[in-house]
Design an enzyme around this catalytic site. Structure first.
Site, PDB file in Angstrom:
ATOM      1  N   GLU A   1      -7.265   2.153  -2.803  1.00 17.03           N
ATOM      2  CA  GLU A   1      -5.768   2.152  -3.124  1.00 17.03           C
ATOM      3  C   GLU A   1      -5.311   0.700  -3.373  1.00 17.03           C
ATOM      4  O   GLU A   1      -4.127   0.590  -3.946  1.00 17.03           O
ATOM      5  CB  GLU A   1      -5.139   2.643  -1.797  1.00 17.03           C
TER       6      GLU A   1
ATOM      7  N   HIS B   1      -8.329  11.918  -0.939  1.00 15.96           N
ATOM      8  CA  HIS B   1      -8.145  10.386  -1.473  1.00 15.96           C
ATOM      9  C   HIS B   1      -7.808  10.596  -2.892  1.00 15.96           C
ATOM     10  O   HIS B   1      -8.677  11.157  -3.676  1.00 15.96           O
ATOM     11  CB  HIS B   1      -8.914   9.581  -1.154  1.00 15.96           C
TER      12      HIS B   1
ATOM     13  N   PHE C   1       0.912  -1.104   0.104  1.00 19.16           N
ATOM     14  CA  PHE C   1       0.080  -0.008  -0.063  1.00 19.16           C
ATOM     15  C   PHE C   1       1.033   1.304   0.019  1.00 19.16           C
ATOM     16  O   PHE C   1       2.116   1.071   0.311  1.00 19.16           O
ATOM     17  CB  PHE C   1      -0.984   0.108   1.282  1.00 19.16           C
TER      18      PHE C   1
ATOM     19  N   ARG D   1      -2.263  10.812   6.537  1.00 22.84           N
ATOM     20  CA  ARG D   1      -2.498   9.313   7.032  1.00 22.84           C
ATOM     21  C   ARG D   1      -2.002   8.370   5.656  1.00 22.84           C
ATOM     22  O   ARG D   1      -2.449   8.493   4.603  1.00 22.84           O
ATOM     23  CB  ARG D   1      -3.719   9.060   7.357  1.00 22.84           C
TER      24      ARG D   1
ATOM     25  N   HIS E   1     -11.583  12.738   2.022  1.00 22.19           N
ATOM     26  CA  HIS E   1     -11.511  11.297   2.352  1.00 22.19           C
ATOM     27  C   HIS E   1     -11.536  11.383   3.781  1.00 22.19           C
ATOM     28  O   HIS E   1     -12.013  10.529   4.680  1.00 22.19           O
ATOM     29  CB  HIS E   1     -10.455  10.667   1.884  1.00 22.19           C
TER      30      HIS E   1
ATOM     31  N   ARG F   1      -0.552   9.259  -0.151  1.00 24.27           N
ATOM     32  CA  ARG F   1      -1.917   9.829  -0.654  1.00 24.27           C
ATOM     33  C   ARG F   1      -1.814  11.214  -1.223  1.00 24.27           C
ATOM     34  O   ARG F   1      -2.371  11.683  -2.262  1.00 24.27           O
ATOM     35  CB  ARG F   1      -3.028   9.484   0.216  1.00 24.27           C
TER      36      ARG F   1
ATOM     37  N   LEU G   1     -15.170   6.033  -3.098  1.00 22.94           N
ATOM     38  CA  LEU G   1     -13.907   5.661  -3.079  1.00 22.94           C
ATOM     39  C   LEU G   1     -13.434   4.456  -4.173  1.00 22.94           C
ATOM     40  O   LEU G   1     -14.166   3.576  -4.125  1.00 22.94           O
ATOM     41  CB  LEU G   1     -13.705   5.221  -1.740  1.00 22.94           C
TER      42      LEU G   1
ATOM     43  N   GLN H   1      -7.340  14.963   4.413  1.00 23.51           N
ATOM     44  CA  GLN H   1      -6.551  14.268   3.341  1.00 23.51           C
ATOM     45  C   GLN H   1      -7.665  14.075   2.223  1.00 23.51           C
ATOM     46  O   GLN H   1      -8.972  13.396   2.296  1.00 23.51           O
ATOM     47  CB  GLN H   1      -6.439  12.832   3.831  1.00 23.51           C
TER      48      GLN H   1
END
Ligand code: SF4
Ligand code: SF4
Ligand code: FES
Ligand code: FES
Lengths: 244, 608, 249
Positions: free
Chosen positions: B253, B236, B121, B414, B379, B314, B250, B234
C-alpha cells in the site's frame, strides 16, 4: 507447451541420485514453481524450503546449475530452452533431504555476537545519512547463500575460525550504528576471524539483496581492525592529537 | 508405542512471527521459563512480508496526531466491529512499542529533524506509518529475533504443533512433530500463547505463504476456545496478477501512500467514484489537489490539500478494482494499473526498493518506467480466536492468542499498518498475561493424559497407512480443490446461494481430507505436513463460510450481494464459532459496549 | 519419466557450473602477466625514459643511484606503486582468484585446500599495511602531477601528444588512488555518526563514488601507466614522433 528438463538431487544425508523431471513452462515461471509442479504432480515428498515466493524470506536457497541462488528468484527464461537445469542443495551445510540442509550453525553463530548496546542516556535523534550504511546491511534476508559460496566455509570448512560473510554484515550493522557503544573489534578479529576472508567477493556476487558485503561491510571493518591492531603509527598519532 | 521427545516450559509460544517473538521476549522478561516453537526457520515468518510500515501515533510528521485519532480511525476502518478495548490499548501503546523497537536496534527511516519518519496509509487520517523503505516487517522481525536470542528462551525451529493438551479445563501442554525428520515431541507447558497467523492458504490467490494454514485457529477451536467474526476476510486491493507464478504476491500500500495512481484500461482514475459518502470529505476533490498533496509529501512539507482517493480503506479499493475488472475495464492480465512512474525514478527506487526489485526480477516490469498490473489478493483475516483484551487470554484457562490468529482488534476491516503494531502491542500483552497466569498457578502440577498423546500420534501416523491404499488422495489435489471452493463461493462478493453451495462442497471435501495419504519417510516430507495442515484449513474454511452466511448485511470486508446495506443492529453482535461435540456451533454473542468517554470521540468528529 | 542412476553425493567434482566461469580469471591472469613482463623489462632496460624535460612514470622522480647499486633507478621508485597495487583490495581479489585459485570462481572448488589461513598469517597478513602504501602512492602521484606540469610548461606552454597522455594517465591514477578503500576509511569511513561532521561526510561520499568503480580505475590506470611509458620509450628511441599541438615560445 514447451517443457523444461530439471535434474533435481533427491536423497537423504549426502547420498542420493539426480532425478530428471519434465515440467511444462509457463510464462514468468521460476525454478521454485517447477519444483512445486514436481511436488504436486510427481512426488509430494520432494523436500524444499520456501515461504514467501518473493525473494524476501531467504528460505529457498539452493544451487541452480552450480550457482548459489534463491529458487524463487531464478527465472526459467534465463536458461536456454532444452538445456538441462541442475538443482542441488547448498553445499556448505549438512545435507538433510533433497534440497534441504541443516543451517542451524548460523543461528548458533548469531548468538555469539555482542548485541546492540546503546548508551543508557542515548539521545535518539539521528539522521538519514547516519543510518544509510546500516540500512543496507539490514536488508539481509538470511538466505545464507553468501555462507554457502564463501570458500572459507565451503571448501576449507573453517567454521571453527570464521563466522562467514552473513555475520560480517551483521557485525558491521552494529559497529556502524550511530548509537552503538560496544566495541567488537577484538572479537571481529579473533572470534569472527575477519582475516580468514581473502576478499574474493563471491559473497557479494551471490547476495540476492545486492548488499555490497565485501566493499561496504568486510573491507571497512578490516580497516577498523587495522586501526586497532596493525597500525601502531596511526594509533600513536591519534593518541597525541586526542591529547591523551 | 512411538517415541517422542519431552520438553518442559512455563510458557510455550507457538509461532515466531512478530507477535510470537514479542510474546516470548515479554514472558522471559517476567522471569518465567519460555519455549518458542516455529514452523519455519527463525526469522522467516510471514511478518517479513509486511512492507508499508507500523502504525503508531508518534506525531513526528503530523503534530495533530494522537492515540485518540488513531483509535477513531481504527474503529471507523473496522466499521465499529472492533473490540473497543483492544483498539484503545492498541492506539495507546503502539508508540511506546515502536520506540522500544528502536532501542533494540531497529533502524527506521528518519525525518529531517532526526526522528522516525512516518508515511500516509489508507484509512489513517495523518501520516502515521513508521517504516524502513518498504521492508518494515523484515526490520521488525530481525530486531525481535536478535533481541530474542539473548533472552535465554529455547527455540524449536521447523516444528509444528498438532494438538493442545489439557488437564481438565486447563492447558497443560502441546504435542507436535519436527518437520526436519518427523520425530514427535511433547511440550509440557502451563500456558500456551498461539501466534500462528492467518488462513491464506485456503484461498487460490493469496499473499500468504504456505505456513498460513489456520493452525492456531484450529488448535484453539479444538481445545474449546471460540472463533469470532471469521466472516471478515480482507482482500488486499493490490496483489501482483502477472506472471502466474507470482499471482497474489503483495504490492505494498506504500505505493499508494507515496502517490501511486490507480487507472483502468480507459486510462480513467476511477477511485473517486467509489468513495463512500461518509468519508468523501476526507479526500481531495480533484486530481489537482491530489497532486498538491503528493508534492507536499515528497518535499516533506505541510499542506492543506487532502489525500488522494487511492488512499481509501482496503475493502473499498479492493471492491472498486474487482468491479472495474468485472465490468470489462481491466488490464490485459485481469487487474488494473497502478502507476508511480510519473515520479522521479531515483526516488521511487529509494522509497520502494523491494517493490522495484520484486517487479524487475519476478515480472520483468520496471515500475519507474511504466505502470504495474495489480488486483485483489486474499491477505488477512480480521476474525479469529476470541481473547480478553487486557491479557489476551481465551476462554480456555492457560490458552492465549495474539496477532492475526486472534480476533476482535480489527473489526470488519483492518487498516494497513495496524497489523505490525497489533503484533507488538498484543504480543507483549499476551506474553505478560501468560506469565502472570503461570505465576498465579503457583506449584499446581498439571497432568498430561497419555491417551491424548496416543491419539495425537495415531492421527499423525495415519496418512502413511492411508498412503498404502489404492484410493489414497494426493493432499495437494485436495488443497487445490479447497482453494477453488473458497475463492469461488466465499470470495470478495458473497450471496446466500454461493455460500450454501460452498458449505455443501466443503462438507464433501472433508470426506476427501480423511483419505489424504502420503508415501515415503517422515524426513522432511511436505506432502505429509500438508495432510495435517488440511485439517486445520478445513476448520477455518467452514468457520468462515458459516459466519459469512449468518451475517446478513454488508460491512467492511464482508460484502453480500443479497444484503448490500449496513445493518446497525448487527454491529452489536459478534459471530462466534465453537466446537460442539463433533459439530460446529454458531452463536451471536453480545459485543462489549464502548464507554461514554470514548463514544464522545466519535460524536465530536461528526459535529465538525 | 524418472531415470535413475547409482547413488551419489549431491556435490561431486570441481563445480556444477556450466558457464564460462574460467574466462574472467583467465583474462586477469593474462592481463597482469603482460603488464608484469613489460614492466620488468622496462625496469631493467634503463634507457629511453626521457625526452628533454619529460620523464617516464616508471623512472620518476629520477633518483641518483649509488655506484654500488646494480639496478636502474626505476627500482628505487617502482616498489611503491607496485606495493600499493599488490596490497590493493581489488588486486588482491583478482590475483587470489586468477593465480592462487582460492577460489578461481564462485562455486568452483579451491585449488589445494590444506592449511588455508586467509590473511591471518605471514605473508598475507602484510596486506594490512595497505594504508602505508597508500600514503607512499599519494607521494608518487604528486610527483607525477609535477611531471605533467613540467612537460607542459617548462619551456613556455608546450602541449604535446606525450604531455596529454601523461595528463590522462595522472587523472586515471588519481581516480584509482583516491578511490582506495584505505582512503575511504581515513576520510570518514571510520566514523559512526556522519551528521557530526558534514564535511567529512561529503568527502566520504565522494571517495565512495570513486570506490564503487575501483576495479575500472585499477585496470584503466594500469593500462595508462604502461602505455605512457611505452609511448615515451618509443619517442625517446625515435620510433614515434611527439608532435606539439599548442606551441608557445
Ligand atoms: S569475500 Fe570473504 S567472506 Fe566473501 S566469499 Fe570471499 S572470502 Fe568469503
Ligand atoms: S548477506 Fe545477502 S547473501 Fe548473505 S545471507 Fe544476507 S541476504 Fe543472503
Ligand atoms: S521463498 Fe522466500 S526467498 Fe524464496
Ligand atoms: S583498495 Fe585498491 S588501492 Fe587501496
Amino acid at each position: 507447451m514447451p517443457e523444461a528438463i530439471l535434474k533435481v538431487f533427491r536423497g537423504e544425508k549426502d547420498s542420493g541420485t539426480f532425478e530428471t523431471y519434465k515440467v511444462p513452462i509457463e510464462e514468468g515461471m521460476v525454478v521454485l514453481d517447477a519444483i512445486h509442479y514436481i511436488q504436486q504432480n510427481n512426488d509430494p515428498s520432494l523436500a524444499v524450503r520456501w515461504n514467501c515466493k518473493a525473494a524476501k524470506c531467504g528460505s529457498c536457497s539452493a544451487e541452480v546449475n552450480g550457482r548459489p541462488a534463491l529458487l524463487c528468484k531464478s527465472r526459467m527464461d534465463k536458461f536456454e530452452p532444452g538445456q538441462e537445469i541442475t538443482v542441488q542443495p547448498i553445499k556448505t551445510f549438512p545435507h538433510l533431504k533433497d534440497l534441504v540442509t541443516d543451517v542451524s550453525w548460523n543461528y548458533e553463530v548469531n548468538k555469539k555476537i555482542t548485541p546492540f548496546t546503546p548508551a543508557p542516556d542515548a539521545n535518539w535523534t539521528f539522521y538519514q545519512e547516519d543510518i544509510e550504511r546500516v540500512q543496507e546491511f539490514r536488508k539481509c534476508i538470511e538466505c545464507f547463500l553468501c555462507q554457502d559460496v564463501c570458500h572459507v566455509l565451503r571448501d576449507h570448512n573453517r567454521k571453527d575460525a570464521f563466522y562467514g560473510p552473513r555475520f560480517m554484515v551483521r557485525m558491521a550493522s552494529l559497529e556502524m550504528h550511530p548509537l552503538d557503544t560496544a566495541n567488537r573489534l577484538k572479537s571481529i578479529k579473533e572470534d569472527a576471524g575477519i582475516g580468514m576472508c581473502n576478499i574474493t567477493k563471491c559473497c557479494t556476487e551471490v547476495c540476492p539483496e545486492d548488499i555490497h558485503i565485501t566493499d561496504n561491510a568486510i573491507i571497512p571493518m578490516k580497516e577498523r581492525v587495522v586501526d586497532e591492531f596493525y597500525d601502531p603509527i596511526g594509533k600513536f598519532l591519534k593518541s597525541i592529537f586526542a591529547g591523551k | 508405542m512411538a517415541n517422542y521427545e519431552v520438553h518442559e516450559h512455563d510458557v510455550l509460544v507457538i509461532g515466531a512471527g512478530g507477535a510470537g517473538l514479542r510474546a516470548a521476549i515479554e514472558a522471559s522478561a517476567q522471569g518465567v521459563n519460555v519455549g518458542l516453537v516455529c514452523k519455519s526457520l527463525l526469522g522467516k515468518a510471514h511478518t517479513v512480508m509486511a512492507e508499508g510500515g507500523v502504525a503508531a501515533a508518534l506525531a513526528n510528521v503530523d503534530e495533530q496526531d494522537d492515540w485518540k485519532v488513531h483509535f477513531v480511525d481504527t474503529m471507523n476502518g473496522g466499521k465499529g466491529m472492533n473490540n473497543w478495548r483492544m483498539a484503545q490499548l492498541h492506539a495507546q501503546e503502539a508508540p511506546e512499542r515502536v520506540r522500544e523497537l528502536e532501542r533494540w536496534g531497529a533502524v527506521f527511516d528518519r525525518t529531517k529533524e532526526g526522528k522516525i519518519l512516518q508515511r500516509a496509509f489508507g484509512g489513517h487520517k495523518y501520516k502515521r506509518l513508521c517504516h524502513v523503505g518498504d521492508r518494515t516487517g523484515l526490520e521488525m522481525i530481525r530486531t525481535l529475533q536478535d533481541q530474542g536470542i539473548h533472552r535465554g528462551f529455547n527455540v524449536y525451529m521447523e516444528c509444528a504443533v498438532t494438538k493442545l493438551l489439557k488437564d481438565g479445563d486447563r492447558i497443560s501442554g502441546a504435542f507436535g512433530y519436527y518437520r526436519e525428520d518427523g520425530r514427535y515431541v511433547l511440550f509440557k507447558a502451563k500456558a500456551i500463547v498461539l501466534a500462528t497467523g492467518g488462513v491464506g492458504k485456503a484461498f487460490t490467490v493469496t499473499s500468504n505463504s504456505w505456513e498460513y494454514t489456520a493452525d492456531g485457529q484450529a488448535l484453539a477451536y479444538d481445545a474449546g476456545a471460540d472463533l469470532i467474526d471469521m466472516e471478515f476476510v480482507q482482500f488486499h486491493p493490490t496483489g501482483m496478477v502477472w506472471p502466474p507464478g507470482v499471482r497474489g504476491i503483495l504490492v505494498t500500500e506504500g505505493v499508494r501512500g507515496e502517490g501511486g495512481i490507480l487507472t483502468n484500461s480507459e486510462k480513467k482514475r476511477f477511485m473517486r467514484d467509489y468513495l463512500p459518502e461518509s468519508t468523501k470529505s476526507e479526500f481531495s476533490v480533484d486530481d489537482e489537489e491530489s497532486k498538491r498533496w503528493v508534492e507536499a509529501a515528497i518535499a516533506g512539507q505541510k499542506t492543506d490539500a487532502k489525500r488522494p482517493p487511492e488512499l481509501s480503506t482496503r475493502d473499498n479499493v479492493a471492491r472498486a478494482i474487482y468491479t472495474e475488472v468485472k465490468e470489462g475495464r481491466g488490464s490485459p492480465h485481469g487487474g488494473v494499473f497502478l502507476d508511480i512512474s510519473y515520479q522521479d525514478a531515483a526516488r521511487v527506487r529509494k522509497k520502494l526498493p523491494s517493490m522495484y526489485h520484486q517487479f524487475k526480477d519476478l515480472a520483468d516490469v520496471d515500475i519507474t518506467a511504466g505502470p504495474m498490473e495489480v488486483g485483489p489478493t486474499m491477505h488477512y483475516i480480521m476474525g479469529g480466536i476470541r481473547v480478553e483484551a487486557d491479557t489476551q487470554q481465551t476462554r480456555v484457562p492457560g490458552l492465549f492468542a495474539a496477532g492475526e490468529c486472534s480476533g476482535g482488534m480489527h473489526g470488519a476491516n483492518r487498516l494497513g499498518g495496524n497489523s505490525l503494531s497489533d503484533l507488538i502491542v498484543f504480543g507483549r500483552l499476551a506474553g505478560l498475561g501468560a506469565a502472570e497466569y503461570v505465576k498465579g498457578l503457583g506449584n499446581n502440577a498439571l497432568a498430561i493424559n497419555n491417551d491424548h498423546i496416543e491419539a495425537a500420534i495415531k492421527e499423525m501416523d495415519e496418512p502413511f497407512e492411508i498412503g498404502k491404499q489404492a484410493d489414497a488422495k494426493n493432499p495437494y489435489d485436495i488443497q487445490k480443490e479447497l482453494n477453488q471452493i473458497m475463492s469461488t463461493y466465499v470470495g470478495i462478493f458473497r450471496n446466500e446461494e454461493d455460500l450454501t453451495t460452498g458449505i455443501a462442497k466443503l462438507k464433501n471435501l472433508k470426506e476427501q481430507v480423511k483419505k489424504a495419504g502420503v508415501k515415503g519417510s517422515k524426513v522432511f516430507n511436505p506432502g505429509w505436513h500438508m495432510c495435517r495442515d488440511l485439517t486445520n484449513m478445513m476448520i477455518a474454511s467452514e468457520a468462515i463460510a458459516h459466519s459469512a452466511l449468518s451475517r446478513k448485511e454488508s460491512r467492511g470486508a464482508h460484502s453480500r450481494l443479497d444484503f448490500t446495506e449496513l445493518d446497525p443492529e448487527l454491529a452489536k453482535f459478534n459471530t462466534s464459532i465453537s466446537k460442539d461435540g463433533d459439530a460446529m456451533k454458531l452463536e451471536k454473542t453480545a459485543k462489549p459496549v464502548m464507554p461514554e468517554e470514548l463514544k464522545e470521540l466519535f460524536a465530536k468528529k461528526e459535529t465538525k | 519419466m524418472n531415470e535413475t542412476t547409482a547413488a551419489t553425493h549431491p556435490h561431486t567434482g570441481m563445480t556444477t557450473r556450466n558457464d564460462s566461469w574460467w574466462l574472467a580469471p583467465g583474462l586477469v591472469a593474462v592481463g597482469f602477466g603482460i603488464f608484469v613482463i613489460y614492466a620488468t623489462f622496462r625496469a631493467f632496460e634503463n634507457n629511453f625514459y626521457e625526452i628533454g624535460p619529460i620523464i617516464s612514470p616508471f623512472y620518476s622522480p629520477k633518483l641518483p643511484t649509488p655506484s654500488w647499486f646494480p639496478f636502474s633507478a626505476a627500482f628505487l621508485i617502482l616498489w611503491m606503486p607496485a606495493g600499493f597495487r599488490a596490497t590493493c583490495y581489488y588486486y588482491r581479489k583478482a590475483y587470489y582468484r586468477a593465480y592462487f585459485m582460492s577460489p578461481p570462481a564462485c562455486g568452483v572448488k579451491v585449488w589445494g585446500s590444506q592449511g588455508y589461513c586467509g590473511e591471518r598469517s605471514f605473508p598475507f597478513v602484510l596486506q594490512n599495511l595497505h594504508r602505508y602504501f597508500f600514503y607512499l602512492a599519494v607521494l608518487v602521484l604528486g610527483i607525477l602531477w609535477y611531471d605533467v606540469f613540467i612537460a607542459m610548461f617548462s619551456e613556455g606552454l608546450n602541449i604535446s601528444v606525450v604531455s596529454l597522455i601523461m595528463l590522462a594517465n595522472c587523472i586515471l591514477l588519481s581516480g584509482y588512488t583516491f578511490g582506495c578503500h584505505a582512503n575511504r576509511h581515513i576520510v570518514g569511513g571510520g566514523m559512526n555518526k556522519f551528521s557530526d561532521a558534514p564535511g567529512k561526510f561529503k568527502l566520504w561520499e565522494f571517495v565512495t563514488h570513486l570506490n564503487e568503480h575501483h576495479m575500472g580505475w585499477a585496470w584503466c590506470s594500469l593500462f595508462s601507466v604502461g602505455f605512457t611509458d611505452f609511448y615515451i620509450r618509443q619517442v625517446a628511441a625515435g620510433v614515434f614522433s611527439n608532435p606539439t599541438l599548442i606551441p608557445f615560445h
